[in-house]
Scaffold this motif. Structure first.
Motif, PDB file in Angstrom:
ATOM      1  N   TYR A  48      -5.025 -70.050 -48.864  1.00  0.00           N
ATOM      2  CA  TYR A  48      -5.198 -71.171 -47.883  1.00  0.00           C
ATOM      3  C   TYR A  48      -6.362 -72.090 -48.291  1.00  0.00           C
ATOM      4  O   TYR A  48      -6.677 -72.831 -47.369  1.00  0.00           O
ATOM      5  CB  TYR A  48      -4.863 -70.536 -46.536  1.00  0.00           C
ATOM      6  CG  TYR A  48      -3.557 -70.048 -46.134  1.00  0.00           C
ATOM      7  CD1 TYR A  48      -2.495 -70.718 -46.182  1.00  0.00           C
ATOM      8  CD2 TYR A  48      -3.769 -68.771 -46.026  1.00  0.00           C
ATOM      9  CE1 TYR A  48      -1.434 -69.836 -45.973  1.00  0.00           C
ATOM     10  CE2 TYR A  48      -2.445 -68.058 -45.563  1.00  0.00           C
ATOM     11  CZ  TYR A  48      -1.347 -68.543 -45.579  1.00  0.00           C
ATOM     12  OH  TYR A  48      -0.180 -67.990 -45.508  1.00  0.00           O
ATOM     13  N   SER A  49      -7.044 -71.605 -49.290  1.00  0.00           N
ATOM     14  CA  SER A  49      -8.136 -72.681 -49.663  1.00  0.00           C
ATOM     15  C   SER A  49      -7.753 -74.143 -49.958  1.00  0.00           C
ATOM     16  O   SER A  49      -6.768 -74.238 -50.878  1.00  0.00           O
ATOM     17  CB  SER A  49      -8.931 -71.987 -50.753  1.00  0.00           C
ATOM     18  OG  SER A  49      -9.811 -72.946 -51.424  1.00  0.00           O
ATOM     19  N   PRO A  50      -8.178 -75.244 -49.495  1.00  0.00           N
ATOM     20  CA  PRO A  50      -7.952 -76.446 -49.856  1.00  0.00           C
ATOM     21  C   PRO A  50      -8.341 -76.588 -51.381  1.00  0.00           C
ATOM     22  O   PRO A  50      -9.081 -75.915 -52.070  1.00  0.00           O
ATOM     23  CB  PRO A  50      -8.708 -77.216 -48.893  1.00  0.00           C
ATOM     24  CG  PRO A  50      -9.971 -76.560 -48.563  1.00  0.00           C
ATOM     25  CD  PRO A  50      -9.310 -75.082 -48.563  1.00  0.00           C
ATOM     26  N   SER A  51      -7.707 -77.512 -52.189  1.00  0.00           N
ATOM     27  CA  SER A  51      -8.043 -77.828 -53.310  1.00  0.00           C
ATOM     28  C   SER A  51      -9.364 -78.770 -53.493  1.00  0.00           C
ATOM     29  O   SER A  51     -10.001 -79.240 -52.249  1.00  0.00           O
ATOM     30  CB  SER A  51      -7.177 -78.780 -53.980  1.00  0.00           C
ATOM     31  OG  SER A  51      -5.899 -78.230 -54.416  1.00  0.00           O
ATOM     32  N   THR A  52     -10.228 -78.540 -54.538  1.00  0.00           N
ATOM     33  CA  THR A  52     -11.285 -79.606 -54.974  1.00  0.00           C
ATOM     34  C   THR A  52     -10.743 -80.798 -55.566  1.00  0.00           C
ATOM     35  O   THR A  52      -9.692 -80.671 -55.720  1.00  0.00           O
ATOM     36  CB  THR A  52     -12.317 -78.885 -55.829  1.00  0.00           C
ATOM     37  OG1 THR A  52     -11.710 -78.490 -56.946  1.00  0.00           O
ATOM     38  CG2 THR A  52     -12.810 -77.552 -55.113  1.00  0.00           C
ATOM     39  N   PRO A  53     -11.465 -81.483 -55.488  1.00  0.00           N
ATOM     40  CA  PRO A  53     -11.147 -83.050 -56.622  1.00  0.00           C
ATOM     41  C   PRO A  53     -11.052 -82.448 -58.207  1.00  0.00           C
ATOM     42  O   PRO A  53     -11.743 -81.459 -58.193  1.00  0.00           O
ATOM     43  CB  PRO A  53     -12.318 -83.853 -56.353  1.00  0.00           C
ATOM     44  CG  PRO A  53     -13.111 -83.584 -54.873  1.00  0.00           C
ATOM     45  CD  PRO A  53     -12.902 -82.052 -55.138  1.00  0.00           C
ATOM     46  N   VAL A  54     -10.262 -82.841 -58.534  1.00  0.00           N
ATOM     47  CA  VAL A  54     -10.056 -82.663 -60.234  1.00  0.00           C
ATOM     48  C   VAL A  54     -11.372 -82.596 -60.681  1.00  0.00           C
ATOM     49  O   VAL A  54     -12.236 -83.779 -60.506  1.00  0.00           O
ATOM     50  CB  VAL A  54      -9.139 -83.639 -60.877  1.00  0.00           C
ATOM     51  CG1 VAL A  54      -9.008 -83.441 -62.270  1.00  0.00           C
ATOM     52  CG2 VAL A  54      -7.710 -83.526 -60.096  1.00  0.00           C
ATOM     53  N   GLY A  55     -11.931 -81.703 -61.734  1.00  0.00           N
ATOM     54  CA  GLY A  55     -13.412 -81.523 -61.953  1.00  0.00           C
ATOM     55  C   GLY A  55     -14.293 -80.711 -61.104  1.00  0.00           C
ATOM     56  O   GLY A  55     -15.224 -80.434 -61.624  1.00  0.00           O
ATOM     57  N   GLY A  56     -13.713 -80.439 -60.131  1.00  0.00           N
ATOM     58  CA  GLY A  56     -14.616 -79.503 -59.022  1.00  0.00           C
ATOM     59  C   GLY A  56     -15.511 -80.293 -58.214  1.00  0.00           C
ATOM     60  O   GLY A  56     -15.627 -81.522 -58.242  1.00  0.00           O
ATOM     61  N   VAL A  57     -16.163 -79.339 -57.516  1.00  0.00           N
ATOM     62  CA  VAL A  57     -17.484 -79.891 -56.777  1.00  0.00           C
ATOM     63  C   VAL A  57     -18.765 -79.177 -57.282  1.00  0.00           C
ATOM     64  O   VAL A  57     -18.789 -78.072 -57.852  1.00  0.00           O
ATOM     65  CB  VAL A  57     -17.225 -79.515 -55.301  1.00  0.00           C
ATOM     66  CG1 VAL A  57     -16.337 -80.538 -54.570  1.00  0.00           C
ATOM     67  CG2 VAL A  57     -17.003 -78.190 -55.076  1.00  0.00           C
ATOM     68  N   THR A  58     -19.673 -79.996 -57.291  1.00  0.00           N
ATOM     69  CA  THR A  58     -20.995 -79.394 -57.807  1.00  0.00           C
ATOM     70  C   THR A  58     -22.202 -79.594 -56.838  1.00  0.00           C
ATOM     71  O   THR A  58     -22.155 -80.581 -56.080  1.00  0.00           O
ATOM     72  CB  THR A  58     -21.358 -80.193 -59.000  1.00  0.00           C
ATOM     73  OG1 THR A  58     -20.498 -79.881 -59.858  1.00  0.00           O
ATOM     74  CG2 THR A  58     -22.666 -79.826 -59.542  1.00  0.00           C
ATOM     75  N   GLY A  59     -22.953 -78.567 -56.825  1.00  0.00           N
ATOM     76  CA  GLY A  59     -24.329 -78.650 -56.056  1.00  0.00           C
ATOM     77  C   GLY A  59     -25.092 -77.478 -56.153  1.00  0.00           C
ATOM     78  O   GLY A  59     -24.574 -76.543 -57.098  1.00  0.00           O
ATOM     79  N   PRO A  60     -26.368 -77.478 -55.969  1.00  0.00           N
ATOM     80  CA  PRO A  60     -27.061 -76.301 -55.894  1.00  0.00           C
ATOM     81  C   PRO A  60     -26.622 -75.190 -55.179  1.00  0.00           C
ATOM     82  O   PRO A  60     -25.998 -74.935 -54.198  1.00  0.00           O
ATOM     83  CB  PRO A  60     -28.477 -76.689 -55.342  1.00  0.00           C
ATOM     84  CG  PRO A  60     -28.159 -77.889 -54.649  1.00  0.00           C
ATOM     85  CD  PRO A  60     -27.070 -78.525 -55.005  1.00  0.00           C
ATOM     86  N   LEU A  61     -26.712 -73.723 -55.493  1.00  0.00           N
ATOM     87  CA  LEU A  61     -26.217 -72.669 -54.928  1.00  0.00           C
ATOM     88  C   LEU A  61     -27.394 -72.372 -53.928  1.00  0.00           C
ATOM     89  O   LEU A  61     -28.767 -72.351 -54.083  1.00  0.00           O
ATOM     90  CB  LEU A  61     -26.200 -71.535 -55.952  1.00  0.00           C
ATOM     91  CG  LEU A  61     -25.528 -70.266 -55.489  1.00  0.00           C
ATOM     92  CD1 LEU A  61     -24.027 -70.430 -55.358  1.00  0.00           C
ATOM     93  CD2 LEU A  61     -25.979 -69.218 -56.455  1.00  0.00           C
ATOM     94  N   ALA A  62     -26.864 -72.305 -52.830  1.00  0.00           N
ATOM     95  CA  ALA A  62     -27.624 -71.939 -51.625  1.00  0.00           C
ATOM     96  C   ALA A  62     -27.140 -70.896 -50.727  1.00  0.00           C
ATOM     97  O   ALA A  62     -25.603 -70.933 -50.590  1.00  0.00           O
ATOM     98  CB  ALA A  62     -28.067 -73.223 -50.657  1.00  0.00           C
ATOM     99  N   ALA A  63     -27.846 -70.012 -49.822  1.00  0.00           N
ATOM    100  CA  ALA A  63     -27.348 -69.239 -49.070  1.00  0.00           C
ATOM    101  C   ALA A  63     -27.635 -69.486 -47.399  1.00  0.00           C
ATOM    102  O   ALA A  63     -28.688 -70.088 -47.422  1.00  0.00           O
ATOM    103  CB  ALA A  63     -27.830 -67.847 -49.204  1.00  0.00           C
ATOM    104  N   PRO A  64     -26.911 -69.348 -46.243  1.00  0.00           N
ATOM    105  CA  PRO A  64     -27.087 -69.339 -45.083  1.00  0.00           C
ATOM    106  C   PRO A  64     -28.204 -68.163 -45.008  1.00  0.00           C
ATOM    107  O   PRO A  64     -28.495 -67.498 -45.318  1.00  0.00           O
ATOM    108  CB  PRO A  64     -25.889 -68.847 -44.275  1.00  0.00           C
ATOM    109  CG  PRO A  64     -25.218 -68.066 -45.368  1.00  0.00           C
ATOM    110  CD  PRO A  64     -25.530 -68.489 -46.759  1.00  0.00           C
ATOM    111  N   ALA A  65     -28.908 -68.644 -43.733  1.00  0.00           N
ATOM    112  CA  ALA A  65     -30.203 -68.029 -43.169  1.00  0.00           C
ATOM    113  C   ALA A  65     -29.679 -66.492 -42.835  1.00  0.00           C
ATOM    114  O   ALA A  65     -30.496 -65.573 -43.232  1.00  0.00           O
ATOM    115  CB  ALA A  65     -30.744 -68.844 -42.033  1.00  0.00           C
ATOM    116  N   VAL A  66     -28.455 -66.436 -42.304  1.00  0.00           N
ATOM    117  CA  VAL A  66     -27.986 -65.139 -42.152  1.00  0.00           C
ATOM    118  C   VAL A  66     -26.815 -64.785 -43.141  1.00  0.00           C
ATOM    119  O   VAL A  66     -25.977 -65.697 -43.340  1.00  0.00           O
ATOM    120  CB  VAL A  66     -27.500 -64.875 -40.753  1.00  0.00           C
ATOM    121  CG1 VAL A  66     -26.963 -63.485 -40.480  1.00  0.00           C
ATOM    122  CG2 VAL A  66     -28.722 -64.852 -39.581  1.00  0.00           C
TER     123      VAL A  66
END
Length: 459
Positions: A84-102
């Motif tokens: 049930y994950s939605p699609s990303t745009p063709v070519g994907g999504v890009t960003g820095p890897l980050a973690a939540p505080a918890v």
């Protein structure tokens, strides 16, 4: 019955399922032509044995992963897109890897200070995957990468359509390694199909036996869309089918046996849920007439255990309410194994397969399982052979779950147990629900007397 249900005949049914998958895009997933052909094969086999069959149709949300990839710092990472994950745009999504505080990201406050536009790295645990993916999107994440909190791959589901960040799962080892690489450029692409389709359950029952004390047995017929699903769950479906074929030859049954091949289990146990919900709404008396339900999901795992759902909680405390009579249903299976000097172990009664709807409705349940993505222990290796330290089915939810990757010895053991439990419960469920079939004289019928004698020697 155990002798009549021969593993060679069970394998013939599995060969048919493999041929169907080979001819239908490599899978037998619900809502596909491969599933339709699998259902038709089961129906044709049952009709040839003398059964009337019924298709019970229902609508569901079809989900399929067309393609996906995950890279961190330019390096590919193995991943499994969550259902049930939605699609990303063709070519994907890009960003820095980050973690939540918890790390688990289960509450809004866990995301304080999270940099919007990042790919979120989240730990499994404490809440549902859908909660994590929804919180990630609210926090501004362009994607959610959930790492396992135990060994093994992570095959997750978001539980249904929703407002989520595109989400995938990775191993615990990869997740721990990526925690040291926060800030690196990460790209995730997932092309998925999410649409409404129809599918069906296949139902059949014996024409003999009292219909106010029905024993139900079921197995899900659908595979994942990524493979033929010969162990998951062609094995349970095939063993159940051959049991039904042989049981049709019985001269007398005290209790009716009802068999079910469930659709859309891989989409969230939908077929069995639909069946129980339909009875609740339209025929609650028929629901009350079900004495017990036995579930058979994966009974030929290559690195197998001989597992019985732990309904009496002697090893694992259940995280579901366990109906009265479930422990006695488990006893039918474990007594059989003990009578054959066959080692067995408990497996958690967790509600992760098609018995969930039945126990929610208060119907006693148990079943058999040879293992999926749990790692084999040394103690299990001592009991059953195989290899400790790797998962029980290395081909689970992959294209390699095919006819060449079964443990036929395990399938033989489990097929015998399914057959034996069918005939035992067809004659007597009194230990489970205190209902005893009686002859015209008011005394127990001859089959009951015989089975009481057999049961005495099994305990």
């Amino acid at each position: 019955m155990a002798k009549a249900v021969e593993v060679a005949d069970v394998m013939d049914h599995l060969e048919a399922f493999q041929d169907i998958a080979d001819s239908h895009d490599g899978n037998r997933g619900a809502g596909t032509s491969g599933y339709d052909a699998s259902g038709a094969y089961v129906e044709d086999t049952l009709r040839a044995a003398g059964y009337d069959t019924q298709r019970q149709w229902f609508d569901f949300t079809y989900f399929e992963v067309v393609s996906s990839s995950l890279t961190v710092g330019g390096s590919p990472i193995d991943e499994n897109v969550m259902s049930y994950s939605p699609s990303t745009p063709v070519g994907g999504v890009t960003g820095p890897l980050a973690a939540p505080a918890v790390a688990t990201g289960c509450a809004a406050g866990d995301w304080a200070g999270f940099p919007a536009g990042s790919v979120a790295l989240i730990s499994r645990g404490a809440c549902a995957f859908g909660v994590k993916a929804a919180n990630a999107k609210t926090a501004g994440a362009v994607a959610a990468v959930v790492y396992n909190n135990e060994e093994g791959e992570l095959h997750g589901t978001l539980g249904g359509p929703g407002d989520y960040a595109p989400a995938t799962g990775i191993t615990q080892a990869d997740g721990k390694a990526l925690l040291a690489r926060l800030g690196e450029t990460t790209t995730f692409e997932a092309q998925t199909v999410l649409e409404e389709r129809s599918t069906f359950n296949v139902l059949a029952e014996t024409d003999k036996g009292r219909d106010d004390n029905v024993v139900m047995m079921g197995a899900h017929l659908d595979s994942v869309n990524d493979g033929p699903g010969i162990n998951d769950n062609g094995t349970g479906s095939a063993a159940l089918l051959e049991t039904a074929v042989q049981l049709a030859k019985a001269n007398k049954l005290n209790n009716k046996l009802r068999f079910a091949w469930w659709g859309a289990e891989e989409h969230g146990l939908l077929g069995s849920e639909h069946y129980v919900a339909d009875l609740k709404e339209n025929d609650p008396a028929a629901l009350e007439d079900i004495a017990t339900y036995l579930n058979f999901d994966m009974v030929g795992s290559p690195n197998h255990i001989i597992g019985v759902y732990d309904a009496d909680q002697s090893t694992y405390e259940a995280d579901v309410d366990v109906p009265e009579g479930s422990a006695e249903t488990e006893d039918v299976l474990t007594d059989w194994f003990d009578s054959q000097d066959q080692a067995w172990v408990d497996t958690p009664f967790s509600g992760r397969s098609d018995y969930a709807a039945f126990i929610d409705a208060g119907i006693p349940s148990s079943g058999l399982f040879t293992g999926a993505d749990d790692v084999k222990t040394e103690e299990q290796e001592d009991l059953f052979g195989g290899t400790a330290g790797i998962i029980l089915d290395p081909n689970y939810h992959t294209p390699e779950d095919d006819i060449s990757n079964l443990n036929v010895d395990a399938l033989d053991v489990m097929s015998d147990a399914i057959a034996a439990s069918a005939i035992l419960l067809a004659q007597d469920t009194s230990d489970i629900n205190n209902k005893r079939s009686r002859g015209k004289s008011g005394k127990p019928g001859p089959d009951v007397v015989v089975m009481e004698h057999v049961a005495h020697h099994l305990r």
